[in-house]
Design a protein around this motif. Structure first.
Motif, PDB file in Angstrom:
ATOM      1  N   LEU A 144      -3.670   9.872 -11.213  1.00  0.00           N
ATOM      2  CA  LEU A 144      -2.589   8.918 -10.984  1.00  0.00           C
ATOM      3  C   LEU A 144      -1.205   9.475 -11.295  1.00  0.00           C
ATOM      4  O   LEU A 144      -0.201   8.775 -11.102  1.00  0.00           O
ATOM      5  N   SER A 145      -1.129  10.707 -11.756  1.00  0.00           N
ATOM      6  CA  SER A 145       0.167  11.275 -12.142  1.00  0.00           C
ATOM      7  C   SER A 145       0.589  12.445 -11.263  1.00  0.00           C
ATOM      8  O   SER A 145       1.683  12.984 -11.440  1.00  0.00           O
ATOM      9  N   ASP A 146      -0.241  12.852 -10.337  1.00  0.00           N
ATOM     10  CA  ASP A 146       0.089  13.937  -9.418  1.00  0.00           C
ATOM     11  C   ASP A 146       0.201  13.353  -8.001  1.00  0.00           C
ATOM     12  O   ASP A 146      -0.658  12.563  -7.596  1.00  0.00           O
ATOM     13  N   PRO A 147       1.230  13.718  -7.227  1.00  0.00           N
ATOM     14  CA  PRO A 147       1.420  13.131  -5.893  1.00  0.00           C
ATOM     15  C   PRO A 147       0.201  13.275  -4.973  1.00  0.00           C
ATOM     16  O   PRO A 147      -0.193  12.316  -4.306  1.00  0.00           O
ATOM     17  N   PHE A 148      -0.401  14.471  -4.965  1.00  0.00           N
ATOM     18  CA  PHE A 148      -1.560  14.691  -4.081  1.00  0.00           C
ATOM     19  C   PHE A 148      -2.759  13.856  -4.530  1.00  0.00           C
ATOM     20  O   PHE A 148      -3.388  13.154  -3.725  1.00  0.00           O
ATOM     21  N   PHE A 223      -0.660  -2.847   0.778  1.00  0.00           N
ATOM     22  CA  PHE A 223       0.206  -3.240  -0.333  1.00  0.00           C
ATOM     23  C   PHE A 223      -0.536  -3.296  -1.668  1.00  0.00           C
ATOM     24  O   PHE A 223      -0.089  -2.703  -2.657  1.00  0.00           O
ATOM     25  N   ASP A 224      -1.660  -4.008  -1.721  1.00  0.00           N
ATOM     26  CA  ASP A 224      -2.321  -4.297  -3.000  1.00  0.00           C
ATOM     27  C   ASP A 224      -2.705  -3.042  -3.761  1.00  0.00           C
ATOM     28  O   ASP A 224      -2.439  -2.925  -4.966  1.00  0.00           O
ATOM     29  N   GLU A 225      -3.383  -2.095  -3.081  1.00  0.00           N
ATOM     30  CA  GLU A 225      -3.884  -0.911  -3.768  1.00  0.00           C
ATOM     31  C   GLU A 225      -2.768  -0.053  -4.372  1.00  0.00           C
ATOM     32  O   GLU A 225      -2.821   0.278  -5.563  1.00  0.00           O
ATOM     33  N   PRO A 226      -1.743   0.333  -3.598  1.00  0.00           N
ATOM     34  CA  PRO A 226      -0.684   1.141  -4.223  1.00  0.00           C
ATOM     35  C   PRO A 226       0.110   0.374  -5.267  1.00  0.00           C
ATOM     36  O   PRO A 226       0.597   0.966  -6.232  1.00  0.00           O
ATOM     37  N   PHE A 227       0.237  -0.945  -5.097  1.00  0.00           N
ATOM     38  CA  PHE A 227       0.995  -1.745  -6.060  1.00  0.00           C
ATOM     39  C   PHE A 227       0.289  -1.799  -7.413  1.00  0.00           C
ATOM     40  O   PHE A 227       0.917  -1.648  -8.460  1.00  0.00           O
ATOM     41  N   VAL A 228      -1.019  -1.991  -7.400  1.00  0.00           N
ATOM     42  CA  VAL A 228      -1.779  -2.128  -8.647  1.00  0.00           C
ATOM     43  C   VAL A 228      -2.223  -0.775  -9.186  1.00  0.00           C
ATOM     44  O   VAL A 228      -2.123  -0.505 -10.383  1.00  0.00           O
ATOM     45  N   THR A 230      -1.223   2.561  -8.394  1.00  0.00           N
ATOM     46  CA  THR A 230      -0.259   3.628  -8.684  1.00  0.00           C
ATOM     47  C   THR A 230       1.176   3.127  -8.830  1.00  0.00           C
ATOM     48  O   THR A 230       2.059   3.899  -9.194  1.00  0.00           O
ATOM     49  N   ASN A 231       1.413   1.851  -8.482  1.00  0.00           N
ATOM     50  CA  ASN A 231       2.767   1.278  -8.501  1.00  0.00           C
ATOM     51  C   ASN A 231       3.742   2.094  -7.647  1.00  0.00           C
ATOM     52  O   ASN A 231       4.940   2.193  -7.936  1.00  0.00           O
ATOM     53  N   GLY A 232       3.208   2.687  -6.569  1.00  0.00           N
ATOM     54  CA  GLY A 232       4.052   3.454  -5.662  1.00  0.00           C
ATOM     55  C   GLY A 232       4.354   4.863  -6.121  1.00  0.00           C
ATOM     56  O   GLY A 232       4.966   5.645  -5.390  1.00  0.00           O
TER      57      GLY A 232
END
Length: 284
Positions: A144-148, A223-228, A230-232
């Motif tokens: 969750l902390s690396d872009p890839f 929307f839901d998955e990236p919001f919860v 990784t928060n984008g």
């Protein structure tokens, strides 16, 4: 005669009224908003300024790229896995088919927020997944902390949830393929793999097109998955168009610009659907 003529309208009327209030009016009003600028209720007509602003918005371009990366990677993987699993579960040799079908379909009925939270806990630095990876002697993965790896986390989570949904649709299509085709192919010496590509896939072409279009629409509205999950982040690496729309409208209250983004999503869905019909649909 007048009473008889009015009866159909009395039955249809409530549905038309509800549709007009909750569907038609918001759609039309959103279109009007897309030509206005300002914050909150202080809006004024500015023509196509929002669309010009959108084309020069670096954050929107980033969100657009992220969305299409997820679309190009996740949708083919999900459709392929769903097709393979459906074909295996349709086998006459398999026992306890009902148990397996329910097991694969169960993720599709789980709450979007709940399963996203569970995946975020599992993929933390000290989560279950990294503990298993460390236990076998490998380095922990910064899910969750690396872009890839953040994008990979979204792909994994979405695939887990939606494969079963598409699998059920493929199962319905498989059961409409005549068994005689497979029997004739077996008598001619065709292998199972040859039968899959020569009989199963061609007969499922409309179903594959249908599931691909549904999956494309779902990904463009993601929307839901990236919001919860990784928060984008990190650094907007998983920011999607849907999430950017939410931030613009409900954090910064720029409803005009948010409506513009919404209609761009509609246009993208229409274009992608048209392309898929031309590429994979019947050419007439």
């Amino acid at each position: 005669m007048k009473q008889k003529t009015l009866v159909p309208y009395m039955f249809v009327g409530p549905a038309v009224i509800l549709f007009s209030i909750f569907m038609a009016y918001p759609i039309i009003y959103s279109l009007i908003l897309s030509f206005q600028s300002g914050q909150g209720s202080n809006l004024e007509f500015t023509g196509f300024d929002n669309f010009v602003r959108l084309m020069n918005d670096d954050i929107f371009i980033t969100a657009l790229k992220n969305t299409f990366i997820l679309l190009i990677v996740q949708v083919p993987i999900m459709i392929f896995l769903a097709l393979i699993i459906a074909n295996l579960l349709n086998s006459a040799l398999l026992k306890f088919k009902g148990v397996f079908r329910v097991s694969f379909f169960l993720p599709a009925v789980t709450s979007l927020v709940a399963y996203s939270i569970i995946f975020s806990i599992m993929l933390m630095n000290d989560g279950v997944v990294n503990q298993v990876i460390a236990a076998i002697g490998l380095d922990r993965i910064p899910w969750l902390s690396d872009p890839f790896w953040a994008k990979a986390s979204l792909v994994i989570a979405m695939t887990w949830r939606w494969v079963g949904y598409n699998m059920v649709i493929f199962l319905a299509g498989l059961q409409n393929i005549p068994e005689e085709l497979y029997e004739a192919a077996s008598m001619d010496g065709a292998s199972k793999i040859r039968q899959f590509f020569s009989i199963t896939v061609p007969n499922l072409k409309p179903v594959i097109l249908f599931t691909t279009i549904l999956s494309t629409i779902g990904t463009l509205q993601l929307f839901d998955e990236p919001f919860v999950l990784t928060n984008g982040g990190p650094s907007d690496a998983t920011l999607t168009i849907g999430m950017y729309l939410y931030q613009t409208g409900f954090r910064f209250f720029d409803f005009g610009y948010a409506s513009t983004i919404a209609y761009v999503i509609v246009i993208l869905i229409a274009i992608m659907t048209f392309i898929q019909f031309k590429v994979t649909g019947d050419q007439e």
